[in-house]
Write an enzyme that holds these catalytic residues in place. Structure first.
Site, PDB file in Angstrom:
ATOM      1  N   HIS A  56       1.767   4.485  -2.839  1.00  0.00           N
ATOM      2  CA  HIS A  56       1.929   5.900  -2.611  1.00  0.00           C
ATOM      3  C   HIS A  56       3.313   6.290  -3.237  1.00  0.00           C
ATOM      4  O   HIS A  56       3.331   7.382  -3.618  1.00  0.00           O
ATOM      5  CB  HIS A  56       1.800   6.437  -1.147  1.00  0.00           C
TER       6      HIS A  56
ATOM      7  N   HIS B 293       3.255   6.822  -6.807  1.00  0.00           N
ATOM      8  CA  HIS B 293       2.562   8.223  -7.305  1.00  0.00           C
ATOM      9  C   HIS B 293       3.383   9.030  -7.372  1.00  0.00           C
ATOM     10  O   HIS B 293       3.448  10.129  -8.337  1.00  0.00           O
ATOM     11  CB  HIS B 293       1.438   8.200  -6.366  1.00  0.00           C
TER      12      HIS B 293
ATOM     13  N   HIS C   5       0.978  -1.144  -0.132  1.00  0.00           N
ATOM     14  CA  HIS C   5      -0.093  -0.027  -0.039  1.00  0.00           C
ATOM     15  C   HIS C   5       0.875   1.478   0.041  1.00  0.00           C
ATOM     16  O   HIS C   5       0.767   2.156  -0.767  1.00  0.00           O
ATOM     17  CB  HIS C   5      -0.807  -0.029   1.230  1.00  0.00           C
ATOM     18  N   GLU C   6       1.797   1.452   0.821  1.00  0.00           N
ATOM     19  CA  GLU C   6       2.671   2.486   1.169  1.00  0.00           C
ATOM     20  C   GLU C   6       3.440   2.640  -0.342  1.00  0.00           C
ATOM     21  O   GLU C   6       4.020   3.733  -0.713  1.00  0.00           O
ATOM     22  CB  GLU C   6       3.626   2.503   2.286  1.00  0.00           C
TER      23      GLU C   6
END
Length: 670
Positions: A465, A468, A461-462
């Protein structure tokens, strides 16, 4: 001596020179950088030349760079490696930064220049990105109260300064409660616990200089303890302490802080002409209105609660079989759910964990990024702020893309949770700069470090990020990377979680810590088959928190936050055996700042999109389909906030999604 925070950083990729930075450097560097930033902004407002995009908007984009350098280092350390001095500095800096923001947005001459450009926007021959930056700048000033005058203007400054103080206090109180509590375990108390948990508890005790193993309030310790400890009395003691964070009376109690925060937010919204803080906050999000958020959450709440109620009956029966006649309690759910998972899916997390080594999961994330986007990762030997941290240079076809830093282990100086931040964002103006991105997690240490499946999902998940941030390709830093609508920012992170569930990824990287053997196929099948196990519980605890957050901000601030919380939970029929994921006194997403205030729903809003977006890969050539990967990078990962979030998603998928894919993905369809 030259203050290292203010000097040019002659380091690889201009990474902060952590080995030379002392706590004593922060205050003088902050003073100097803040003074410089204030002078830069005043000069823009006082410019005698007619306003242009270059001398106003781009000048603002170029201002405050020295302050950004100081704060990027300071806040990274304040969150991930705090100490009393840094906490003291944070309390000092926060109101001064709020005052600085108020000074910028309260600069009437500057706002007049921005307003003039906004009114003349159709005549300025701007690029699409420049037009977007102008719109966002104008909107940001308006929403910050730039058009306010007199007493209203003065009151807004007071509100913002006080909110900054309250947010800092909330964070530090929570950190203090989490760092102070632990439960020592005797050798008898370890009975029934898997080896990985025993080792983690011994490491946690050693870190505090204790001979006994301990359970702390770190999620990576307390959750598996609640899952595996057969001692109901110890589970209750641990859960009660976990649930009481921020509500222990005395100096670290957060309840009055939450109450004052809500009142000030409502007053802020009213000053700006909004009916409620939720109306104000959601104006800039994809959802747009509280009604749209409420509809999404309630569309999911019904199926989730129905599933949780069915699950509670099964777990209660299991508890009765153990000779316990009381009601199923929050400290029972995880324990009996784990027993049920082992029985129904024959999946023992103690057997699973050796296959989920931290280093191998990092390799898995890197491998997926390579197959999807051509990124390569090379370890860097550079000084960082803590010995646990490590860094990599990220390249593509030999070209530097970014620096990625990982800080993975729990420690008393680190706030709870997991997060991604950019110590430097990607930009091409006023100079070309590659991002320096950091992922911070709270995994239990071990040799080797072993993850739960939930931990592995958090890592992915991290890292979503981080992608991105790393793949951002825009001109202006203010719209780069994750500078997007709050209910859009979780799309890349939640989408990347799906690649952990790709069988060939686990098949390659889930290897046993001792033997090196790959995860057996039957275990792999069980892991993937159990992906939606206990999803009623997980969805209920999350949606309850999101509904409380929304209700807190929809109207007049409550006089008693805990009574209001209880009222909301009663109205939705909250199961007594499930607690909110984040009760009000520890709801840092909402009260440490206003980033997720009225916005905690955004994880689910993004999940609606991530379920649909991954389906686009499955409908094409599979999870590593190159055309879908290119479309994802082109339309979402590289674009930052350069276009409206809804337009970006439609450009990638051709349409907006409905809630059906989410319910199906969570196994909540009838």
């Amino acid at each position: 001596m030259t203050n290292p925070l203010l000097a040019d950083w002659a380091t690889p990729f201009e990474i902060a020179p952590f080995a030379r930075i002392r706590d004593e450097d922060f205050a003088p560097a902050f003073d100097k950088a803040l003074e410089l930033a204030q002078a830069e902004v005043r000069a823009i407002g006082d410019c005698s030349a007619s306003p242009t995009f270059a001398n106003t908007i781009e000048a603002l984009e170029a201002s405050g760079k020295a302050l950004d350098k100081v704060l990027s280092v300071f806040f990274s350390l304040a969150g991930a490696d705090s100490n009393p001095k840094r906490q003291e500095l944070q309390r000092s800096f926060s109101p001064r930064l709020a005052a600085h923001a108020s000074e910028i947005y309260g600069n009437k001459a500057l706002y007049a220049r921005i307003e003039a450009l906004w009114e003349a926007r159709d005549t300025l021959d701007l690029t699409d990105e420049q037009r977007r930056v102008l719109m966002l700048t104008h909107r940001g000033f308006r929403r910050a109260g730039a058009a306010l005058t007199g007493n209203q203007d003065k009151r807004m400054r007071q509100i913002m300064s006080r909110l900054a103080e309250l947010g800092t206090a909330f964070t530090q109180n929570l950190l203090a409660d989490e760092a102070a509590w632990y439960m020592a375990l005797s050798e008898d108390d370890l009975e029934g616990l898997p080896d990985f948990l025993v080792n983690a508890a011994r490491s946690a005790g050693a870190e505090k200089g204790l001979k006994n193993p301990i359970v702390t309030l770190s999620r990576s310790l307390i959750v598996p303890f609640l899952q595996f400890s057969p001692r109901r009395d110890l589970r209750e003691k641990a859960f009660t302490a976990w649930a009481a964070r921020g509500a222990n009376e005395g100096a670290t109690d957060n309840r009055a802080i939450a109450q004052e925060t809500l009142a000030l937010r409502q007053e802020r919204a009213a000053l700006l002409g909004y009916g409620s803080f939720a109306d104000f906050k959601l104006e800039t999000e994809m959802a747009k209105t509280p009604a749209a958020v409420q509809k999404l959450l309630m569309d999911v709440w019904g199926p989730a609660k129905a599933q949780a109620d069915r699950d509670a009956e099964v777990l209660t029966t299991m508890m009765r079989e153990d000779g316990i006649n009381g009601d199923l309690a929050p400290w029972d759910w995880r324990y009996y759910a784990e027993k049920r998972r082992q029985a129904e899916h024959d999946l023992d997390e103690a057997e699973l964990k050796p296959y989920l080594q931290l280093d191998r999961m990092i390799e898995a994330a890197f491998s997926c990024a390579n197959r999807l986007f051509g990124l390569e990762f090379k370890a860097l030997d550079v000084p960082l702020y803590h010995a646990d941290c490590r860094a990599w240079e990220v390249t593509r076809e030999g070209r530097h893309i970014a620096v990625f830093i990982g800080d993975y282990f729990a420690r008393g100086s680190k706030r709870s949770g997991a997060w991604c931040s950019a110590m430097r964002g990607q930009a091409k103006f006023p100079k070309v700069q590659g991002p320096v991105v950091i992922n911070v997690c709270n995994f239990a240490k071990g040799d080797p470090a072993l993850l739960s499946y939930d931990d592995a999902r958090t890592l992915f998940h991290e890292f979503g990020h981080a992608l991105h941030q790393m793949l951002s390709d825009v001109t202006y830093e203010s719209i780069s990377g994750t500078s997007v609508a709050r209910d859009f920012v979780e799309l890349p992170s939640q989408l990347f979680e799906h690649w952990l569930e790709v069988p060939e990824v686990l098949g390659e990287f889930a290897t046993h810590a001792e033997t090196g053997a790959p995860m057996p196929r039957d275990m792999l099948d069980k892991v993937l088959g159990a992906a939606t196990f206990d999803m009623g519980f997980q969805t209920v605890e999350y949606v309850a928190s999101a509904l409380v957050d929304l209700a807190f901000h929809e109207g007049e601030a409550p006089h008693d936050v805990m009574a209001k919380q209880q009222e909301i939970l009663k109205n939705i029929g909250m199961p007594s055996a499930i607690a909110m994921r984040h009760a009000t006194p520890q709801f840092a997403h909402v009260f440490s700042g206003d980033g997720y205030s009225s916005g905690y729903y955004s994880y689910m809003w993004s999940e609606v999109m991530d379920a649909d977006a991954f389906a686009a890969f499955e409908e094409a050539g599979g999870p590593f389909d190159p055309e879908r990967a290119k479309a994802l990078e082109k339309n979402i990962l590289s674009t930052g906030g350069s276009r409206d979030a809804e337009a970006l998603y439609i450009a990638f998928r051709g349409r907006l999604p409905g809630v059906e894919a989410l319910l199906k993905g969570r196994g909540l369809t009838a």
